[in-house]
Structure formats: C-alpha cells, structure tokens
Write an enzyme that holds these catalytic residues in place. Structure first.
Site, PDB file in Angstrom:
ATOM      1  N   LEU A  88       0.735  -1.217  -0.335  1.00 44.16           N
ATOM      2  CA  LEU A  88      -0.410   0.022   0.142  1.00 44.16           C
ATOM      3  C   LEU A  88       0.833   1.447  -0.425  1.00 44.16           C
ATOM      4  O   LEU A  88       1.207   1.452   1.168  1.00 44.16           O
ATOM      5  CB  LEU A  88      -0.520  -0.542   1.218  1.00 44.16           C
ATOM      6  CG  LEU A  88      -2.340  -0.564   1.013  1.00 44.16           C
ATOM      7  CD1 LEU A  88      -2.898  -0.871   2.741  1.00 44.16           C
ATOM      8  CD2 LEU A  88      -2.824  -0.106  -0.117  1.00 44.16           C
ATOM      9  N   ASP A  89       0.665   2.279  -1.066  1.00 39.89           N
ATOM     10  CA  ASP A  89       1.410   3.350  -0.278  1.00 39.89           C
ATOM     11  C   ASP A  89       0.833   4.440   0.387  1.00 39.89           C
ATOM     12  O   ASP A  89       0.791   4.037   0.774  1.00 39.89           O
ATOM     13  CB  ASP A  89       0.653   4.486  -1.957  1.00 39.89           C
ATOM     14  CG  ASP A  89       0.946   4.378  -3.919  1.00 39.89           C
ATOM     15  OD1 ASP A  89       2.374   2.955  -3.399  1.00 39.89           O
ATOM     16  OD2 ASP A  89       0.725   4.398  -3.914  1.00 39.89           O
ATOM     17  N   PRO A  90       2.442   4.917   0.347  1.00 36.65           N
ATOM     18  CA  PRO A  90       1.791   5.859   2.011  1.00 36.65           C
ATOM     19  C   PRO A  90       0.760   6.821   1.847  1.00 36.65           C
ATOM     20  O   PRO A  90       0.266   6.995   3.186  1.00 36.65           O
ATOM     21  CB  PRO A  90       3.372   6.695   2.207  1.00 36.65           C
ATOM     22  CG  PRO A  90       4.643   6.364   1.814  1.00 36.65           C
ATOM     23  CD  PRO A  90       3.905   5.304   0.333  1.00 36.65           C
ATOM     24  N   ARG A 121      -3.277   4.602  -8.872  1.00 43.64           N
ATOM     25  CA  ARG A 121      -3.291   6.333  -9.691  1.00 43.64           C
ATOM     26  C   ARG A 121      -3.267   6.287 -10.520  1.00 43.64           C
ATOM     27  O   ARG A 121      -3.512   7.838 -11.163  1.00 43.64           O
ATOM     28  CB  ARG A 121      -2.007   6.467  -8.599  1.00 43.64           C
ATOM     29  CG  ARG A 121      -2.103   6.916  -7.658  1.00 43.64           C
ATOM     30  CD  ARG A 121       0.271   6.570  -6.628  1.00 43.64           C
ATOM     31  NE  ARG A 121       0.792   5.549  -6.717  1.00 43.64           N
ATOM     32  CZ  ARG A 121       2.308   5.335  -7.379  1.00 43.64           C
ATOM     33  NH1 ARG A 121       2.532   6.378  -7.850  1.00 43.64           N
ATOM     34  NH2 ARG A 121       2.669   3.996  -6.950  1.00 43.64           N
ATOM     35  N   ALA A 157      -2.508   6.622   1.060  1.00 41.89           N
ATOM     36  CA  ALA A 157      -3.519   4.940   1.345  1.00 41.89           C
ATOM     37  C   ALA A 157      -3.049   4.152   2.538  1.00 41.89           C
ATOM     38  O   ALA A 157      -2.865   3.834   2.890  1.00 41.89           O
ATOM     39  CB  ALA A 157      -3.061   3.542   0.334  1.00 41.89           C
TER      40      ALA A 157
END
Length: 289
Positions: A33-35, A168, A37
C-alpha cells in the site's frame, strides 16, 4: 493478521512495527500500500509466510478520491504538480462514460514512481535520480469501477480489481482524457483477497492487545487462509509422507477434476501442505508447513 494501515506509513514500516509487537522477524505483507493509502494490509506471520506466493495476484477492493484540475509526477497528492492548476468542472455523465474505458481486461501503464523494476532497479529510485522511466503497460482486470459521488473538482470511486492495478494510473488517465489533469487524493483499501476491514486492527489497537497478552485473539489460523483451495483431510501416515515431500492421492469424489491446488489438513484441522496437481487425483506438496 490484518492491519488497518494508517496514512504516512509504508507497508515495510508496518511490517517493522509488527516485528517488534509480535517479537518475531518472520513477518511479511500481502500486497504493498502506498504511504498515502490506508486500509487493509494483511500480514503473514511465522510459517504462514510460505503462503505469500499464492497471494501475488489477489483481487483488491478500493475506495478512491480523484482530484481533477492538475496532475502530479507521482500521480497522487504526494507528488509535485506537473501543470498549472485549472478550475475543473467534472460532470457525472461525462465521467461515467469515461469510466467504461477502464472496465474489464485492460492494459495499464504503471506510474513512473512505483515499485516496478527497470533492469533490476525500482522505478521510484530512478525517478528520484531524475532518470527517465519507461514502464510498459501490463494487463490488469477491473471487475467493477463505480462512480459513487461527484463533488466540485473531486470524484469518489469504488474499484474491484486484480492485483497489480494502480488506482493512481486510473486517476491520471482520467485527467488526461478530460484535458484538465488529475491525481489521486485519497485511497482506502477495504478488501484484499479474502481479508476485509472488519478483520482489521490499527497498530495502536494491536499494541494494546500485545500489552495485555491477547495478540493471539486476532490471529487468523493458517488453515483458514486460501479458502478457494479445497480441503483434503489425510491420515497420519499420509501426513508424514507429505512432510517428506512425497505425492499424495486425492479422492475424485472430494475434489473437482482440474483443481490445481488443494490444502492437505490433518484429522484435527492442522494445515500440513499446499498440494499442486501433477496427475489426475494426485498432488505434490508444493509448500510444506
């Protein structure tokens, strides 16, 4: 164990915190998971880490907020704007027509700032060095993409998609199609494979449980993982042979022909191995626990 990841942390940050909380180094996560998110981040602990390979392409469900008006170099709000901000007026009908282009089997180009590798180097590392990044499109499956709400320059979406799908990129491509630029403002993962938010706990909650010696209450038994694989119960003698890496038979009346994987369980429900079909009704222990 399922963590409800907080914003600002990387998936590796969560793993590092849980190694200290659970007092073990054998922890991994099932899907980055991206930061920016939040939401469902399943962790595998101890011997369950051997099962991570079966989750690499698991489906995910997200709720996302797309901000129209300008694009960023990371395709999310954590990046730098790549064009002047404009006053974007997004119509629900126009947006709904565009969303149809993203449903089903599509080819999607990953963001230039991502964990994808280019000649063995992570794309985000090349981007930090301001080196050109050219990532080829990859096939992904988007089973559902629903417009939940449009409010001013923002739209809220719900997506059910295959592993490897970048929300994204969807946000960025929508901005390109409308000619106003767009980026992902917020992202929350509400399901990953069979794991949901209802099972998830925040790091502070897990710290409190650990302090009370109750961390075991939120552990999901390894035998309950991979519910799509049929259960096959084996006798103690067969269980011993499986642990030695020997093939084992499966009744054709219990497992449908053509089933690639099964879970071999002991009579008391302990997961012994994941079996992979090598012959009709014969399985090889691909992973032994």
């Amino acid at each position: 164990m399922v963590v409800d990841k907080d914003e600002g942390w990387t998936s590796h940050d969560v793993v590092s915190k849980m190694r200290r909380i659970a007092n073990t180094k054998r922890i991994g996560h099932l899907g980055t998971l991206d930061p920016i998110a939040t939401g469902v981040l399943p962790l595998v602990i101890g011997r369950a880490t051997r099962l991570a390979q079966f989750y690499t392409r698991s489906d995910k469900i997200y709720e996302a907020v797309v901000r129209f008006g300008f694009a960023t170099d990371t395709y999310d709000r954590g990046g730098s704007p790549t064009c002047p901000e404009t006053e974007a007026r997004v119509g629900a009908q126009d947006l709904e027509r565009l969303l149809d282009n993203f449903r089903g089997e599509i080819m999607q180009a990953p963001p230039p700032v991502s964990a994808k590798k280019v000649d063995g180097v992570r794309a985000y590392e090349l981007a930090r060095r301001q080196m050109p990044v050219d990532l080829p499109p990859a096939p992904v499956s988007i089973h559902e993409l629903t417009l939940l709400e449009v409010r001013g320059p923002e739209a809220r979406l719900r997506a059910h998609c295959s592993g490897g799908t970048y929300m994204r990129s969807i946000a960025h491509n929508l901005g390109q199609a409308l000619g106003c630029g767009a980026h992902l403002r917020d992202l929350r993962r509400i399901a990953s494979a069979e794991f949901t938010l209802e099972q998830a706990h925040t790091i502070p909650q897990l710290l409190e449980l650990a302090a009370d010696d109750r961390l075991g209450e939120v552990l999901i038994p390894v035998a309950r993982l991979l519910p799509e694989f049929p259960n096959v119960y084996v006798e103690p003698q067969t269980a011993g042979q499986i642990r030695q890496g020997r093939n084992f038979p499966v009744s054709p009346f219990r497992v449908q022909q053509g089933t690639r994987y099964v879970k071999a369980l002991s009579s008391d429900g302990e997961l012994i191995a994941i079996g992979e079909a090598v012959l009709p009704n014969v399985y090889h222990p691909a992973v032994v626990l």
